[in-house]
Design a protein around this motif. Structure first.
Motif, PDB file in Angstrom:
ATOM      1  N   ASP A  40       0.659  -0.276   0.101  1.00 44.85           N
ATOM      2  CA  ASP A  40      -0.631  -0.103   0.234  1.00 44.85           C
ATOM      3  C   ASP A  40       1.227   0.857   0.196  1.00 44.85           C
ATOM      4  O   ASP A  40       0.436   1.942  -0.420  1.00 44.85           O
ATOM      5  N   ARG A  41       2.240   1.232   0.715  1.00 44.75           N
ATOM      6  CA  ARG A  41       2.901   2.595   0.915  1.00 44.75           C
ATOM      7  C   ARG A  41       3.432   3.088  -0.637  1.00 44.75           C
ATOM      8  O   ARG A  41       4.495   3.564  -1.146  1.00 44.75           O
ATOM      9  N   TYR A  42       3.341   2.030  -1.747  1.00 37.71           N
ATOM     10  CA  TYR A  42       3.838   2.671  -2.952  1.00 37.71           C
ATOM     11  C   TYR A  42       3.467   2.386  -4.545  1.00 37.71           C
ATOM     12  O   TYR A  42       2.063   1.307  -4.136  1.00 37.71           O
ATOM     13  N   ILE A  43       4.121   2.837  -5.588  1.00 33.45           N
ATOM     14  CA  ILE A  43       3.081   2.898  -6.469  1.00 33.45           C
ATOM     15  C   ILE A  43       4.410   3.054  -7.709  1.00 33.45           C
ATOM     16  O   ILE A  43       5.254   2.643  -7.370  1.00 33.45           O
ATOM     17  N   ALA A  44       3.883   2.526  -8.841  1.00 30.74           N
ATOM     18  CA  ALA A  44       4.559   2.478  -9.848  1.00 30.74           C
ATOM     19  C   ALA A  44       4.101   3.065 -11.038  1.00 30.74           C
ATOM     20  O   ALA A  44       2.937   2.628 -11.940  1.00 30.74           O
ATOM     21  N   GLN A  45       4.866   3.481 -11.740  1.00 30.87           N
ATOM     22  CA  GLN A  45       4.996   3.991 -13.083  1.00 30.87           C
ATOM     23  C   GLN A  45       6.259   3.682 -14.066  1.00 30.87           C
ATOM     24  O   GLN A  45       7.024   3.710 -13.895  1.00 30.87           O
ATOM     25  N   PRO A  46       5.272   3.493 -15.740  1.00 34.74           N
ATOM     26  CA  PRO A  46       6.521   2.681 -16.030  1.00 34.74           C
ATOM     27  C   PRO A  46       7.818   4.282 -16.546  1.00 34.74           C
ATOM     28  O   PRO A  46       7.235   5.620 -16.375  1.00 34.74           O
ATOM     29  N   THR A  47       8.809   3.506 -16.995  1.00 32.78           N
ATOM     30  CA  THR A  47      10.100   4.865 -16.806  1.00 32.78           C
ATOM     31  C   THR A  47       9.417   5.715 -18.503  1.00 32.78           C
ATOM     32  O   THR A  47       9.513   5.387 -19.753  1.00 32.78           O
ATOM     33  N   ILE A  48       8.876   6.975 -18.385  1.00 33.10           N
ATOM     34  CA  ILE A  48       8.872   8.403 -19.193  1.00 33.10           C
ATOM     35  C   ILE A  48      10.621   8.752 -19.748  1.00 33.10           C
ATOM     36  O   ILE A  48      11.465   9.103 -19.150  1.00 33.10           O
ATOM     37  N   GLN A  49      10.618   9.020 -20.877  1.00 35.77           N
ATOM     38  CA  GLN A  49      11.960   9.069 -21.510  1.00 35.77           C
ATOM     39  C   GLN A  49      11.670  11.155 -21.724  1.00 35.77           C
ATOM     40  O   GLN A  49      11.430  11.748 -22.674  1.00 35.77           O
ATOM     41  N   LEU A  50      11.798  11.677 -20.772  1.00 30.64           N
ATOM     42  CA  LEU A  50      11.669  12.857 -20.044  1.00 30.64           C
ATOM     43  C   LEU A  50      12.245  13.664 -21.310  1.00 30.64           C
ATOM     44  O   LEU A  50      13.485  13.877 -22.052  1.00 30.64           O
ATOM     45  N   SER A  51      11.754  15.647 -21.871  1.00 28.71           N
ATOM     46  CA  SER A  51      12.229  15.309 -22.962  1.00 28.71           C
ATOM     47  C   SER A  51      13.771  15.909 -22.292  1.00 28.71           C
ATOM     48  O   SER A  51      13.776  15.702 -21.214  1.00 28.71           O
ATOM     49  N   ARG A  52      14.480  16.870 -23.232  1.00 28.54           N
ATOM     50  CA  ARG A  52      15.281  17.144 -22.972  1.00 28.54           C
ATOM     51  C   ARG A  52      15.701  18.794 -23.587  1.00 28.54           C
ATOM     52  O   ARG A  52      14.249  19.283 -24.349  1.00 28.54           O
TER      53      ARG A  52
END
Length: 485
Positions: free
Chosen positions: A412-424
């Protein structure tokens, strides 16, 4: 005559990421053409002098941020690394962001009012009841308490990112006491004074008036109805990492900068102690967490807050901004339900998308994440500032194994997200343009209406390849321009 020493000879190849300035290695986006030409024409020596002047000015003005690390015996106070290449957002692009942010903050305020009153969204099963009522930021003390104008969140900092296709996503909602205001204004001031030819060659939307918008919003929330209410900014003190910002905002808005020991509660009213006696305070913009706000209501060991202030709040003699209990709405698990809030309360489709989010209390989602931890970003739901995170692609086997055990012990303490390739975006490194990942913290003020400060604060991950942009993790910042056309 010797050939002039140009700053840059060739731009970098932006692939495989979305780049704010470059479409490819040989093509500059139209709204960056002027900035690119001007930087290309600068001599490296001239730019180095300006950057040195920037750092000197920041030190002289005390524009600092304190870094705390378990590896250091003492906290490190440093200037915020500032990059002179501005981020430019075209007007039509900004208009969509602005509408999406206004929609989001409106729904979040309605959500907070609902969960502290009728709880219809829980009764209708849109959000799991347990996720809200067992949340560490849910405050039973706020139940049935009337809030002036129903504004729980007067000021918010919404973090936005872009993926490899240039599409915007909301990454986080920061609703308790979002920081970064001062760096937004100081970034513009630095650029205007040290790079005037860049600033005045563009038609940029003004940000200075937004401090008046913020002050007006605070005045409007006074429960006393006075034409000139007494407003204070409650700071934890000079050892807080964002103390410069607290002093800057108090000074610029002409409000009182106070610490807990400067205030006293008498007959359910809050007063500022001063050499001329006691003066009643009407609105308190607090920059301390709920736990430390009132030792009689929350953490009894707190030395930062004001004993009895919650009783004064309940009596309607003071307004606290942002309202206690708002943290439940910026919890990272609740974040996943904001699009549902927008549909539920506003009967609208979300304008801005969330990053896809896995709720690890759900067995099937937890199982999927555990199989792909090396591809995921895992976050502790109640933490911010880049703390309590696992960035799978850059983590060691030991770090992944450690997080696996943490998730299994308390999903319950965590969530997860796919790694987004942040803009540069390009930054200046040793006289050359280099690509670094960025995000955008947009500041939203809820007053007579909901307004978004044009541009916000662009944060930069200065370490090559890093996706962590937070100032608390060593990130820097850029001035952010929204054009008029």
């Amino acid at each position: 005559m010797s050939k002039p020493e140009n700053l840059v000879t060739t731009p970098y190849d932006p692939r495989p990421f979305f780049d704010e300035m470059f479409m490819n290695a040989y093509s500059v986006r139209s709204h960056y053409q002027t900035v690119f030409r001007q930087f290309m024409s600068m001599k490296a020596g001239s730019l180095n002098k300006r950057q040195s002047a920037t750092m000197k000015r920041m030190m002289e003005e005390g524009i600092t941020f304190t870094l705390y690390s378990p590896d250091q015996a003492e906290p490190l106070e440093r200037t915020i690394p500032f990059d002179p290449i501005p981020r430019i957002i075209p007007r039509d692009e900004w208009l969509k962001l602005e509408k999406g942010l206004q929609q989001r903050v409106k729904a979040l305020n309605l959500f907070l009012k609902d969960i502290y009153h009728d709880q219809n969204i829980l009764k209708d099963g849109i959000i799991p009841r347990k996720m809200v009522l067992s949340n560490c930021y849910f405050r039973p003390e706020m139940m049935r308490l009337s809030i002036p104008n129903d504004v729980y969140v007067t000021v918010s900092g919404i973090d936005l990112i872009r993926d490899e296709h240039g599409e915007y996503f909301v990454l986080e909602d920061n609703l308790r006491s979002p920081s970064g205001f001062s760096y937004l204004y100081k970034s513009r001031s630095i650029m205007t004074h040290l790079f005037p030819e860049l600033v005045f060659s563009h038609s940029i939307q003004d940000i200075e008036h937004s401090l008046n918008v913020f002050l007006s919003a605070l005045r409007r929330l006074s429960p006393s109805g006075k034409s000139d209410p007494v407003i204070g900014l409650l700071t934890p003190g000079c050892y807080n990492s964002a103390y410069f910002e607290h002093t800057f905002l108090a000074q610029q808005m002409g409000i009182q900068l106070v610490e807990g020991h400067d205030l006293v509660v008498i007959d359910h009213k809050v007063y500022i102690r001063g050499i001329k006696g006691l003066r009643q305070i009407d609105v308190l913009y607090r920059r301390i967490d709920d736990d430390f706000l009132d030792p009689l209501a929350f953490d009894p060991s707190s030395m930062l807050g004001v004993a009895g202030i919650m009783n004064a709040y309940r009596a309607g003699n003071i307004n606290i901004v942002n309202a206690p209990g708002t943290g439940v709405a910026d919890d990272k698990a609740i974040y996943a339900y904001v699009p549902d809030m927008i549909r539920y309360y506003l009967n609208e489709q979300p304008i801005l998308k969330n990053v896809p989010t896995y709720i690890l209390s759900r067995p099937e989602e937890r199982e999927h994440v555990l199989k792909h931890l090396d591809e995921m970003v895992v976050k502790e739901t109640s933490l911010s500032g880049g703390y309590g995170m696992l960035i799978g692609p850059s983590a060691t086997e030991h770090e992944i194994a450690d997080f696996r055990l943490k998730i299994l012990a308390d999903p319950d303490r965590y969530i997860a997200q796919p790694t987004i390739q942040l803009s540069r975006a390009p930054v200046m490194m040793d006289g050359q343009m280099a690509a670094r990942h960025i995000d955008l913290r947009a500041f939203v003020i809820a007053g007579d209406n909901i307004q978004v400060i044009p541009g916000g604060l662009t944060r930069v991950a200065l370490k090559e390849g890093s996706l962590v942009v937070n100032s608390s993790q060593g990130g820097g910042c850029k001035d952010t321009w929204v054009t008029h056309s």
